[in-house]
Design an enzyme around this catalytic site. Structure first.
Site, PDB file in Angstrom:
ATOM      1  N   ALA A 279       0.827  -1.216   0.000  1.00 22.09           N
ATOM      2  CA  ALA A 279       0.000   0.000   0.000  1.00 22.09           C
ATOM      3  C   ALA A 279       0.858   1.262   0.000  1.00 22.09           C
ATOM      4  O   ALA A 279       0.569   2.237   0.688  1.00 22.09           O
ATOM      5  CB  ALA A 279      -0.980   0.004   1.173  1.00 22.09           C
TER       6      ALA A 279
ATOM      7  N   HIS B 153       3.128 -11.022   0.743  1.00 25.30           N
ATOM      8  CA  HIS B 153       3.197  -9.567   0.880  1.00 25.30           C
ATOM      9  C   HIS B 153       4.614  -9.050   0.634  1.00 25.30           C
ATOM     10  O   HIS B 153       4.794  -7.949   0.110  1.00 25.30           O
ATOM     11  CB  HIS B 153       2.733  -9.143   2.277  1.00 25.30           C
ATOM     12  CG  HIS B 153       1.261  -9.261   2.491  1.00 25.30           C
ATOM     13  ND1 HIS B 153       0.651 -10.453   2.811  1.00 25.30           N
ATOM     14  CD2 HIS B 153       0.277  -8.333   2.424  1.00 25.30           C
ATOM     15  CE1 HIS B 153      -0.654 -10.251   2.943  1.00 25.30           C
ATOM     16  NE2 HIS B 153      -0.907  -8.977   2.713  1.00 25.30           N
TER      17      HIS B 153
ATOM     18  N   ASP C 179      -0.503  -9.490  10.177  1.00 23.52           N
ATOM     19  CA  ASP C 179      -1.601  -8.847   9.439  1.00 23.52           C
ATOM     20  C   ASP C 179      -2.726  -9.854   9.205  1.00 23.52           C
ATOM     21  O   ASP C 179      -3.468  -9.768   8.231  1.00 23.52           O
ATOM     22  CB  ASP C 179      -1.098  -8.271   8.113  1.00 23.52           C
ATOM     23  CG  ASP C 179      -2.073  -7.282   7.477  1.00 23.52           C
ATOM     24  OD1 ASP C 179      -2.801  -6.605   8.217  1.00 23.52           O
ATOM     25  OD2 ASP C 179      -2.113  -7.203   6.229  1.00 23.52           O
TER      26      ASP C 179
ATOM     27  N   GLY D 272      -4.952  -8.927   3.662  1.00 21.32           N
ATOM     28  CA  GLY D 272      -4.549  -9.447   4.964  1.00 21.32           C
ATOM     29  C   GLY D 272      -3.779 -10.744   4.832  1.00 21.32           C
ATOM     30  O   GLY D 272      -3.745 -11.381   3.775  1.00 21.32           O
TER      31      GLY D 272
END
Length: 414
Positions: A243, A277, A300, A343
């Site tokens: 992000a 991620h 997360d 997530g």
């Protein structure tokens, strides 16, 4: 309210075998606890047992490690903390504790105003019952261009009155807030957060390197002025690389600024160490250029963690959790025709196994899951180490880092 313990005994007990004591692997150790406190941790040869303590000899290949500390967790076992009742929040935290994460900071996604206040109220109850260490608000003051799996319709420009309302709703349990540092009034918001004892974290951002660098410097100044000390004097970076703009050799952006700051001990980096991620090669790279003292590994994790394939809530969104050919689970969400990770689906113990298997030294990974996040919470004198006088949070793992026994505050959960 959900009962967290199977047993609650004041009888002295000790483990004998391999243990991670005070940041060092001791091959033949004794780890003794009575009530909720560790009373001895060190070489077995120096252990003075009055014969009242009950011994548990560890099988070959097993090890005692500190209870893990997760600063960023959205849910587990079908429970989404952002939408759950207080009882379900407690149930989810119990499952998290049993999985070896004995200390957790609940993360709430961006929600409409009334819904977010309700979520804070429900999770504050769990904090009052000592099931969670605090609440992390991941929003609502984020970049709409970097919403990721967040509900873009609930993302807002910085509103100081709203921010204070959210913080006060947590009755002192809101410990951290993620915001985008390029937004107007960031400096005022950071000052407000620091005055209430809330640690600012920067993420979900489109910031340039210059904007991120300036925001980090301002945050450090505000935290020092407010009386923060140690790790809590240093702002967080929320799930580095995710992000935020991609790092480029001509435009380092927020990632480059965060890496530089952390390498100079001016920020603490969150890393989601699940291989999805952040690739494990990149994870190794970060551990090579940043000292362990400025890295925390977070899960997360969302409601689909330790749950079968299916659809699970993440705030107002419905996330699809599927099993990949590798055996890993991924959580994904379609937003405006683009598929986003939504997530994590690993616990910290899962991440410990995979990260060490992919080349990061065990001690560095353990520190990033124990004493460093404990310090970020301001609990470095209570949690995160197997050390005399610390809370008896202990996890026995086998050679595959599967938990065989979990002790939280002296109480056996597994």
């Amino acid at each position: 309210m959900y009962a967290d313990a199977q047993t609650n005994s004041n009888d002295a007990r000790y483990f004998r075998g391999k243990a991670y004591v005070d940041g060092t692997v001791v091959e033949d150790a004794a780890v003794s606890y009575q009530g909720d406190r560790i009373v001895y941790a060190g070489p077995f040869a120096e252990f003075r047992n009055d014969e009242s303590a009950v011994e548990t000899a560890l099988p070959a290949g097993h090890m005692v490690i500190p209870g893990l500390v997760d600063l960023h967790v959205h849910g587990i076992a079908g429970v989404d903390f952002s939408t759950a009742s207080a009882d379900d929040v407690a149930r989810g935290l119990h499952e998290l504790h049993r999985a070896g994460t004995t200390t957790a900071q609940i993360s709430l996604v961006t929600l409409p105003h009334a819904d977010l206040l309700t979520a804070i109220e429900q999770c504050t109850s769990a904090c009052h019952d000592n099931l969670a260490a605090g609440i992390h608000l991941e929003g609502p003051f984020l970049s709409p261009d970097r919403a990721g799996a967040q509900d873009g319709s609930a993302i807002l420009d910085i509103d100081l009155e709203l921010a204070e309302e959210l913080v006060l709703a947590g009755e002192g349990r809101v410990r951290c807030m993620t915001l985008a540092p390029e937004l107007p009034r960031t400096s005022e918001l950071v000052e407000l957060l620091a005055s209430h004892g809330v640690l600012p974290a920067f993420g979900h951002t489109n910031a340039s390197a210059q904007q991120m660098t300036a925001a980090l410097a301002e945050a450090r100044e505000q935290l020092e002025s407010a009386g923060f000390s140690g790790y809590t004097e240093v702002p967080l970076i929320t799930h580095l690389f995710n992000a935020m703009p991609v790092f480029h050799h001509r435009e380092p952006g927020a990632v480059g600024a965060a890496l530089k700051a952390a390498s100079l001990r001016g920020a603490v980096l969150e890393l989601i160490a699940d291989g999805h991620h952040v690739d494990y090669e990149v994870l190794n790279f970060v551990f090579r250029i940043v000292q362990s003292s400025n890295i925390v590994i977070v899960s997360d994790s969302m409601a689909g963690t330790q749950a079968p394939e299916g659809k699970y809530a993440l705030g107002a969104s419905e996330v699809n959790v599927t099993r990949q050919a590798s055996g890993d689970f991924t959580a994904e969400l379609m937003v405006d025709g683009e598929l986003h990770l939504a997530g994590g689906t690993m616990t910290l113990l899962d991440a410990l196994r995979e990260t060490t298997k992919n080349g990061v030294e065990l001690s560095r990974v353990l520190d990033a899951m124990t004493k460093i996040p404990a310090g970020v919470l301001g609990l470095e004198d209570e949690l995160g180490l197997i050390h005399r006088g610390f809370r008896a949070d202990l996890v026995v793992v086998d050679q595959n880092f599967e938990p065989t026994e979990v002790i939280r505050a002296g109480e056996k959960l597994r």
